[in-house]
Design an enzyme around this catalytic site. Structure first.
Site, short mmCIF file in Angstrom:
data_model
loop_
_atom_site.label_atom_id
_atom_site.label_comp_id
_atom_site.label_asym_id
_atom_site.label_seq_id
_atom_site.Cartn_x
_atom_site.Cartn_y
_atom_site.Cartn_z
N ASP A 1 0.82 -1.22 0.00
CA ASP A 1 0.00 0.00 0.00
C ASP A 1 0.85 1.27 0.00
O ASP A 1 0.61 2.19 0.79
CB ASP A 1 -0.91 0.04 1.23
CG ASP A 1 -1.61 -1.27 1.53
OD1 ASP A 1 -1.92 -2.00 0.57
OD2 ASP A 1 -1.85 -1.57 2.71
N GLU B 1 -11.22 -0.97 -3.26
CA GLU B 1 -10.54 -0.23 -2.20
C GLU B 1 -9.42 0.61 -2.82
O GLU B 1 -9.27 0.69 -4.03
CB GLU B 1 -9.96 -1.21 -1.17
CG GLU B 1 -8.97 -2.20 -1.76
CD GLU B 1 -8.64 -3.36 -0.85
OE1 GLU B 1 -9.38 -3.57 0.14
OE2 GLU B 1 -7.66 -4.08 -1.12
#
Length: 319
Positions: free
Chosen positions: A31, A201
């Site tokens: 991420d 997401e």
């Protein structure tokens, strides 16, 4: 002697095939949020580990996108008292000589649990960061969005927005001046749903040639089909109509390529996509590494499909 021969073989391979810069640093990190502060590139990733071990953030800085310095534990749950586990997906922005680090914590599954999206503050990019609120900034579910995967975006007019959301829903909200809360939209709502087709997401936004490029992750983060798609809009509120998928696995390189960010060199028109992926040798969901590859556009302003590589990118100094 065997070690020397091995090193010579590696040197010869690199000499023949060029640089081998992916992953950009060692360790399991996911991420990644890439950004430029002053004369250094920065990456703020998730420490990719089981949730109960995922309790801190390291940061990495570089003068050229190739040589990285590790800044250990710029923040951890000892500082954020309400955060106990699953600290992930940092997003950082500078405002008035302060650095604001947004993060998700505790992986809450309902409104009865403590956790969600928090924000920390520091005087420098490497911290140390301290809790800005002493509680979550967003600690409830709105429009079906799990409060995770936040991205802070500064619009052309100086307004700051927070995009966020898991469980297939994405919300946007207008941050107030000191990032302690939100300003209602004209219709009185705080959280507007802007979910595009295929969204799972990991939202991200940037502006190019006056257009808003909204990007997100699709598929499952533990599987090979994790990927990135995008839309282009005339407004930070959309509508965001999906154009195409531009980042995905390459069965010869790695799987699970997703949850990305974008870095633009501040003095030219070079764009780089910063993302995580899973080596072909790994099956553990947490075995994710941070990589950078070139991101290009066609004559219509559409993002070309990104070729993920082991080669990575050449050095691109800021100075």
């Amino acid at each position: 002697m065997k070690k020397l021969i091995f090193l010579l073989l590696i040197f010869c391979y690199i000499s023949i095939n060029g640089q081998n810069n992916n992953p950009v640093f060692q360790g399991w990190y996911a991420d990644p949020e890439g950004i430029v502060f002053d004369n250094r590139y920065w990456i703020y990733p998730t420490f990719s580990a089981p949730y109960d071990e995922q309790v801190f953030f390291d940061a990495f800085s570089s003068p050229d996108l190739v040589n990285w310095t590790k800044h250990e534990k710029v923040i951890d749950t000892a500082t954020i008292k309400w955060a106990k586990r699953a600290v992930w997906a940092p997003s950082i922005i500078k405002k008035e000589n302060k650095y604001y680090l947004f993060f998700g914590a505790n992986d809450i599954q309902s409104n009865e649990e403590l956790g969600g999206i928090g924000v920390a503050i520091a005087d420098s990019p490497e911290g140390p960061y301290k809790d800005h609120l002493g509680k979550p900034l967003i600690g409830k579910f709105y429009n079906g969005a799990q409060p995770i995967d936040q991205f802070c975006f500064r619009d052309k007019n100086g307004q700051y927005y927070l995009y966020y959301g898991g469980w297939g829903h994405c919300n946007v909200a207008k941050l107030n001046d000191d990032f302690t809360g939100f300003v209602p939209f004209k219709d009185g709502t705080i959280f507007k749903e802007v979910t595009p087709e295929g969204y799972v997401e990991g939202p991200f936004m940037f502006i190019k040639d006056g257009k808003y490029y909204f990007m997100w992750s699709e598929g499952g983060w533990t599987g090979p089909d994790y990927s990135v798609a995008y839309a282009i809009a005339d407004s930070p509120l959309g509508p965001f109509n999906r154009i195409d998928k531009i980042l995905q696995q390459d069965k010869d390189i790695a799987t699970g390529a997703g949850h990305h960010s974008v870095i633009k060199h501040p003095k030219d028109d070079d764009y780089y996509i910063v993302y995580h992926r899973r080596p072909l040798t790994e099956t553990d969901g947490n075995s994710r590494e941070t990589c950078i590859d070139v991101m290009e556009f066609d004559s219509n302003g559409h993002i070309k499909p990104v070729k993920i590589t082991n080669k990575g990118i050449a050095a691109h100094p800021l100075k």
